[in-house]
Motif scaffolding. Structure first.
Motif, PDB file in Angstrom:
ATOM      1  N   TYR A   1      -3.137   0.044  -3.786  1.00 18.96           N
ATOM      2  CA  TYR A   1      -2.992  -0.981  -2.770  1.00 18.96           C
ATOM      3  C   TYR A   1      -3.005  -2.433  -3.401  1.00 18.96           C
ATOM      4  CZ  TYR A   1      -8.066  -0.575  -2.343  1.00 18.96           C
ATOM      5  OH  TYR A   1      -9.552  -0.709  -2.549  1.00 18.96           O
TER       6      TYR A   1
ATOM      7  N   ARG B   1      -4.769  -6.927 -10.008  1.00 16.25           N
ATOM      8  CA  ARG B   1      -4.614  -7.070  -8.555  1.00 16.25           C
ATOM      9  C   ARG B   1      -4.537  -5.803  -7.669  1.00 16.25           C
ATOM     10  NH1 ARG B   1      -0.280 -10.439  -6.905  1.00 16.25           N
ATOM     11  NH2 ARG B   1      -1.137 -10.605  -4.768  1.00 16.25           N
TER      12      ARG B   1
ATOM     13  N   ALA C   1      -5.285  -5.259  -3.776  1.00 14.84           N
ATOM     14  CA  ALA C   1      -6.666  -5.800  -3.611  1.00 14.84           C
ATOM     15  C   ALA C   1      -6.674  -6.966  -2.704  1.00 14.84           C
ATOM     16  CB  ALA C   1      -7.371  -5.827  -4.749  1.00 14.84           C
ATOM     17  N   GLU C   2      -7.182  -7.012  -1.465  1.00 12.18           N
ATOM     18  CA  GLU C   2      -7.560  -8.213  -0.593  1.00 12.18           C
ATOM     19  C   GLU C   2      -6.418  -8.564   0.120  1.00 12.18           C
ATOM     20  OE1 GLU C   2      -9.630 -11.232  -2.957  1.00 12.18           O
ATOM     21  OE2 GLU C   2     -11.166  -9.923  -3.597  1.00 12.18           O
ATOM     22  N   ASN C   3      -5.448  -7.841   0.001  1.00 12.21           N
ATOM     23  CA  ASN C   3      -4.215  -8.277   1.006  1.00 12.21           C
ATOM     24  C   ASN C   3      -4.618  -7.756   2.314  1.00 12.21           C
ATOM     25  OD1 ASN C   3      -1.603  -7.573   2.240  1.00 12.21           O
ATOM     26  ND2 ASN C   3      -1.062  -8.870   0.507  1.00 12.21           N
ATOM     27  N   ARG C   4      -4.275  -8.857   3.186  1.00  8.90           N
ATOM     28  CA  ARG C   4      -4.639  -8.577   4.654  1.00  8.90           C
ATOM     29  C   ARG C   4      -3.821  -7.367   5.604  1.00  8.90           C
ATOM     30  NH1 ARG C   4      -3.094 -12.756   8.827  1.00  8.90           N
ATOM     31  NH2 ARG C   4      -1.306 -13.721   8.023  1.00  8.90           N
TER      32      ARG C   4
ATOM     33  N   ALA D   1      -5.889  -2.102  -6.640  1.00 10.12           N
ATOM     34  CA  ALA D   1      -7.041  -1.202  -6.565  1.00 10.12           C
ATOM     35  C   ALA D   1      -6.359   0.491  -6.135  1.00 10.12           C
ATOM     36  CB  ALA D   1      -7.856  -1.580  -5.234  1.00 10.12           C
TER      37      ALA D   1
ATOM     38  N   GLU E   1       0.735  -1.082  -0.013  1.00 13.87           N
ATOM     39  CA  GLU E   1      -0.036  -0.081   0.065  1.00 13.87           C
ATOM     40  C   GLU E   1       0.748   1.198  -0.117  1.00 13.87           C
ATOM     41  OE1 GLU E   1      -3.384   2.075   2.778  1.00 13.87           O
ATOM     42  OE2 GLU E   1      -2.257   0.248   3.416  1.00 13.87           O
TER      43      GLU E   1
ATOM     44  N   GLU F   1       3.754  -6.358   4.036  1.00 15.63           N
ATOM     45  CA  GLU F   1       3.438  -7.789   4.422  1.00 15.63           C
ATOM     46  C   GLU F   1       4.814  -8.256   5.056  1.00 15.63           C
ATOM     47  OE1 GLU F   1       1.987 -11.808   2.596  1.00 15.63           O
ATOM     48  OE2 GLU F   1       1.727 -10.211   1.355  1.00 15.63           O
TER      49      GLU F   1
ATOM     50  N   ASN G   1       0.229  -3.279   9.147  1.00 18.99           N
ATOM     51  CA  ASN G   1      -1.003  -2.710   8.342  1.00 18.99           C
ATOM     52  C   ASN G   1      -1.328  -1.414   8.817  1.00 18.99           C
ATOM     53  OD1 ASN G   1      -2.174  -3.193  10.709  1.00 18.99           O
ATOM     54  ND2 ASN G   1      -3.990  -3.999  10.314  1.00 18.99           N
TER      55      ASN G   1
END
Length: 206
Positions: A192, A172, A194-197, A174, A41, A113, A135
């Motif tokens: 960012y 992938r 997408a859907e990465n925690r 966003a 991100e 990550e 995060n």
């Protein structure tokens, strides 16, 4: 792991922000441990952007010197320079200066990550859950042991630097408005995975 060169950052800020997704942030600590995270991100800021710390500054047309006061002056530094500042008197945020020297711009690293040095991150943060280590921009700076001492250092050389990683395909990635701003909200300058925690949970500004 070789640091990304200054030429990587000597480009339009929005391009650097997008291309940093998938790259790695590395901090080689004095103890010999290596902390590594994959960037998931970012946010872009430029001198013509009302949300940028340099938006109130200008340059003398004859001398080229920056006119005005404030920390935003450091955004005119050479590309690849660290721009680190404190918010709320608590959290350090890591940015990397972009654009040619003399033009203000920077990319905020908002989320990574964790890949290596996770036990060190847990000690720095005082939390156990891996997902909560990095995060968010304040969290990741703390996890990596980054504070004001890193300000104006070169991020193109050890011990704190960026290096190549796995590129992220466009499908992938966003985009949204940036987080925590009141000006420039119409610019979709947050990128960012997408859907990465490990993307920060805060909502985009509107």
């Amino acid at each position: 792991m070789e640091p990304l060169p200054a030429s990587f950052f000597n480009r339009p800020t929005v391009s650097v922000a997008r291309d940093l997704l998938g790259a790695r942030l590395v901090h080689e600590a004095p103890t010999g441990t290596r902390i590594v995270g994959r960037i998931v991100e970012t946010e872009a800021y430029t001198e013509d952007d009302p949300a940028c710390h340099a938006s109130h500054l200008s340059r003398d047309p004859e001398t080229g010197e920056v006119v005005g006061q404030g920390r935003g002056q450091d955004l005119f530094a050479a590309p690849g320079t660290a721009y680190v500042y404190l918010i709320y008197g608590i959290h350090w945020l890591l940015n990397v200066v972009t654009e040619p020297e003399g033009t203000a711009g920077a990319v905020l690293i908002r989320g990574v990550e964790p890949e290596a040095g996770i036990d060190d991150m847990r000690k720095e943060r005082g939390v156990d859950r891996k997902v909560n280590l990095t995060n968010g921009p304040g969290k990741l700076a703390e996890a990596f042991g980054i504070d004001g001492d890193a300000h104006k250092t070169r991020l193109t050389a050890r011990p704190l630097f960026f290096t190549d990683g796995a590129s992220v395909e466009d499908e992938r990635v966003a985009q949204s408005s940036r987080i925590g701003i009141s000006k420039g909200v119409e610019r979709p300058w947050r990128w960012y995975v997408a859907e990465n925690r490990f993307v920060s949970p805060a909502s985009p500004s509107s």
